[in-house]
Design a protein around this motif. Structure first.
Motif, PDB file in Angstrom:
ATOM      1  N   GLY A 171      44.196  -7.465  57.818  1.00 30.05           N
ATOM      2  CA  GLY A 171      43.038  -6.775  58.351  1.00 30.05           C
ATOM      3  C   GLY A 171      41.780  -7.570  58.135  1.00 30.05           C
ATOM      4  O   GLY A 171      41.815  -8.700  57.638  1.00 30.05           O
ATOM      5  N   GLN A 172      40.646  -6.975  58.493  1.00 28.18           N
ATOM      6  CA  GLN A 172      39.357  -7.626  58.288  1.00 28.18           C
ATOM      7  C   GLN A 172      38.746  -7.069  57.014  1.00 28.18           C
ATOM      8  O   GLN A 172      38.497  -5.876  56.903  1.00 28.18           O
ATOM      9  N   PRO A 173      38.483  -7.914  56.017  1.00 27.59           N
ATOM     10  CA  PRO A 173      37.893  -7.416  54.777  1.00 27.59           C
ATOM     11  C   PRO A 173      36.502  -6.857  55.019  1.00 27.59           C
ATOM     12  O   PRO A 173      35.759  -7.359  55.859  1.00 27.59           O
ATOM     13  N   THR A 174      36.167  -5.794  54.294  1.00 28.17           N
ATOM     14  CA  THR A 174      34.874  -5.158  54.518  1.00 28.17           C
ATOM     15  C   THR A 174      33.711  -6.019  54.053  1.00 28.17           C
ATOM     16  O   THR A 174      32.578  -5.791  54.454  1.00 28.17           O
ATOM     17  N   ASP A 175      34.002  -7.046  53.212  1.00 22.32           N
ATOM     18  CA  ASP A 175      32.925  -7.960  52.814  1.00 22.32           C
ATOM     19  C   ASP A 175      32.815  -9.152  53.767  1.00 22.32           C
ATOM     20  O   ASP A 175      32.083 -10.101  53.502  1.00 22.32           O
ATOM     21  N   ASN A 176      33.597  -9.101  54.876  1.00 18.40           N
ATOM     22  CA  ASN A 176      33.547 -10.142  55.908  1.00 18.40           C
ATOM     23  C   ASN A 176      33.879 -11.533  55.375  1.00 18.40           C
ATOM     24  O   ASN A 176      33.339 -12.539  55.840  1.00 18.40           O
ATOM     25  N   ASN A 177      34.789 -11.595  54.431  1.00 17.06           N
ATOM     26  CA  ASN A 177      35.260 -12.886  53.931  1.00 17.06           C
ATOM     27  C   ASN A 177      35.891 -13.668  55.080  1.00 17.06           C
ATOM     28  O   ASN A 177      36.791 -13.183  55.756  1.00 17.06           O
ATOM     29  N   VAL A 178      35.433 -14.878  55.300  1.00 17.67           N
ATOM     30  CA  VAL A 178      35.867 -15.647  56.464  1.00 17.67           C
ATOM     31  C   VAL A 178      37.349 -16.018  56.407  1.00 17.67           C
ATOM     32  O   VAL A 178      37.963 -16.324  57.427  1.00 17.67           O
ATOM     33  N   THR A 179      37.954 -16.006  55.227  1.00 20.18           N
ATOM     34  CA  THR A 179      39.366 -16.374  55.136  1.00 20.18           C
ATOM     35  C   THR A 179      40.298 -15.225  55.473  1.00 20.18           C
ATOM     36  O   THR A 179      41.506 -15.373  55.419  1.00 20.18           O
ATOM     37  N   GLY A 180      39.734 -14.080  55.849  1.00 21.46           N
ATOM     38  CA  GLY A 180      40.594 -12.961  56.198  1.00 21.46           C
ATOM     39  C   GLY A 180      41.130 -12.244  54.967  1.00 21.46           C
ATOM     40  O   GLY A 180      40.751 -12.538  53.838  1.00 21.46           O
ATOM     41  N   TYR A 181      42.020 -11.315  55.208  1.00 20.63           N
ATOM     42  CA  TYR A 181      42.520 -10.496  54.104  1.00 20.63           C
ATOM     43  C   TYR A 181      43.979 -10.158  54.365  1.00 20.63           C
ATOM     44  O   TYR A 181      44.307  -9.503  55.351  1.00 20.63           O
ATOM     45  N   VAL A 182      44.848 -10.621  53.494  1.00 18.97           N
ATOM     46  CA  VAL A 182      46.260 -10.299  53.594  1.00 18.97           C
ATOM     47  C   VAL A 182      46.767  -9.971  52.191  1.00 18.97           C
ATOM     48  O   VAL A 182      46.528 -10.725  51.244  1.00 18.97           O
ATOM     49  N   VAL A 183      47.446  -8.844  52.076  1.00 15.81           N
ATOM     50  CA  VAL A 183      48.052  -8.457  50.808  1.00 15.81           C
ATOM     51  C   VAL A 183      49.479  -8.005  51.065  1.00 15.81           C
ATOM     52  O   VAL A 183      49.849  -7.676  52.201  1.00 15.81           O
ATOM     53  N   ARG A 184      50.273  -7.995  50.013  1.00 17.37           N
ATOM     54  CA  ARG A 184      51.667  -7.584  50.113  1.00 17.37           C
ATOM     55  C   ARG A 184      51.922  -6.497  49.082  1.00 17.37           C
ATOM     56  O   ARG A 184      51.587  -6.647  47.901  1.00 17.37           O
TER      57      ARG A 184
END
Length: 381
Positions: A218-231
């Motif tokens: 998804g898109q992190p709410t802090d707009n981190n440019v590297t994106g957001y992926v968790v498992r």
């Protein structure tokens, strides 16, 4: 008389021999036959239209082979629907079935091992919903099945190997995102909160991996440019952060037969700029991403449907202000995208469902900001 005939015959043989010694007359070669132009493949065919035009609905393939379409926005495009209908592939027709208890849009629909369909959350004129309900295909009726711990819409759902349903993220009434996660237990019809995500994300996507773990992008709410992926590991309730490609919002993620996950398209940082054509593969074995061939077009809010062949069909969506009608097919073995025809209508907010026949049923949606579509069509290779 016989002697004269013999002399004439001898003269003819000599004359033929003399003439035969000369050059043969030039004969123009026959033109080669023209290669026939291969026919243009016909991928799309018409089928009956929905009884009620709608977009932002859900579609679920039932054990019977029918497709259940639920809720969404109808009328002028802002009316939240409670209606549901069934597509019968053998006749190519739609029929109305029982209405949901509540109108919904921004909900999820998950087919349970029992064949029932669990619909959760969403919103309507009353606001964001915590309610959930079950559709019983045998009777065409809906029953309540408890409330989510928190009202949520635009969340994501995944069916776990245990038969439980995992609900992740979503948004509050004030549009702020949730980091909370909960599970539905079908045997008891109950909900329970589990470990929250390490960070909140806009419009998450859940992909259940072969191991039973769940990949959330998804898109992190802090707009981190590297994106957001968790498992997420359901058996331990623990989360692990995973490196991310530049795919964050309005993208698709599809589990391939190889066990890898194909994520494609969507918007980059904070929805700035045109949609991406970028595509990446996630490999659970190495917990890593690999950039692969780009799609022919950048697109967002599209669908990506895994076919029985293992290919992935990507359809429609938007490219900035333009709504797309194009279709592309990804072939994992060749790392290749191929154009495969155009839909009869440009569409966003539609659904694409693989039928038992291998055909793909595309239903509803809308063209840009115009009113919802009732048109449905079939894709086949």
């Amino acid at each position: 008389m016989m002697e004269q005939a013999r002399q004439w015959l001898l003269f003819g043989v000599v004359l033929f021999s003399v003439l035969g010694c000369g050059e043969e007359p030039t004969v123009p070669p026959e033109p080669l036959p023209e290669e026939p132009t291969p026919p243009t493949p016909v991928y799309w065919s018409a089928t009956a239209s929905l009884n009620e035009a709608r977009w932002s609905h859900t579609a679920s393939l039932l054990p019977s082979g029918q497709v259940l379409v639920v809720g969404g926005l109808g009328g002028d495009g802002s009316e939240v629907l409670a209606s549901a209908e069934l597509y019968e592939p053998s006749t190519g027709t739609w029929s109305m079935t029982g209405k949901m208890i509540e109108p919904r849009v921004g909900h999820t629909a998950t087919v349970l091992p029992s064949g029932q369909v669990l619909v959760t959350g969403g919103h309507n004129a009353r606001g964001t919903l915590a309610s959930s309900e079950l559709y019983e295909p045998a009777t065409g009726t809906w029953t309540s099945t408890g409330n989510l711990s928190e009202p949520r819409a635009s969340h994501t759902a995944g069916l776990l190997p245990s038969g439980k349903v995992l609900i992740v993220g979503g948004r509050h009434e004030d549009l702020s995102p949730y980091g909370s996660v909960e599970e539905y237990e079908p045997a008891q019809g109950t909900w329970s909160l589990v470990a929250s995500m390490p960070r909140t994300a806009w419009y998450p996507k859940a992909t259940v991996l072969p191991s039973g773990k769940v990949l959330i992008t998804g898109q992190p709410t802090d707009n981190n440019v590297t994106g957001y992926v968790v498992r997420y590991a359901p058996d331990t309730g623990s989360w692990q952060t995973v490196g991310a490609p530049l795919i964050m919002n309005s993208h698709t993620c599809s589990l391939l037969p190889s066990g890898k996950v194909l994520c494609a398209g969507g918007y980059g940082l904070a929805l700035v700029g045109p949609p991406l054509s970028q595509a990446s593969l996630y490999d659970e074995a190495t917990n890593s991403w690999k950039t692969i061939a780009r799609m022919g077009l950048g697109r967002a809010s599209h669908t990506a449907t895994v076919l029985p062949s293992g290919h992935v069909l990507v359809l429609g969506g938007s490219a900035g202000s333009e709504v797309l009608d194009s279709a592309e097919l990804y072939e994992p073995d060749q790392d290749l995208w191929t154009e495969v025809g155009r839909m009869s209508e440009p569409r966003s907010g539609y659904t694409a469902t693989v039928l038992r026949s291998g055909q793909v049923l595309v239903a509803g949606g809308r063209r840009g900001t115009s009113t919802p579509l009732a048109v449905a069509e079939l894709w086949a290779r």
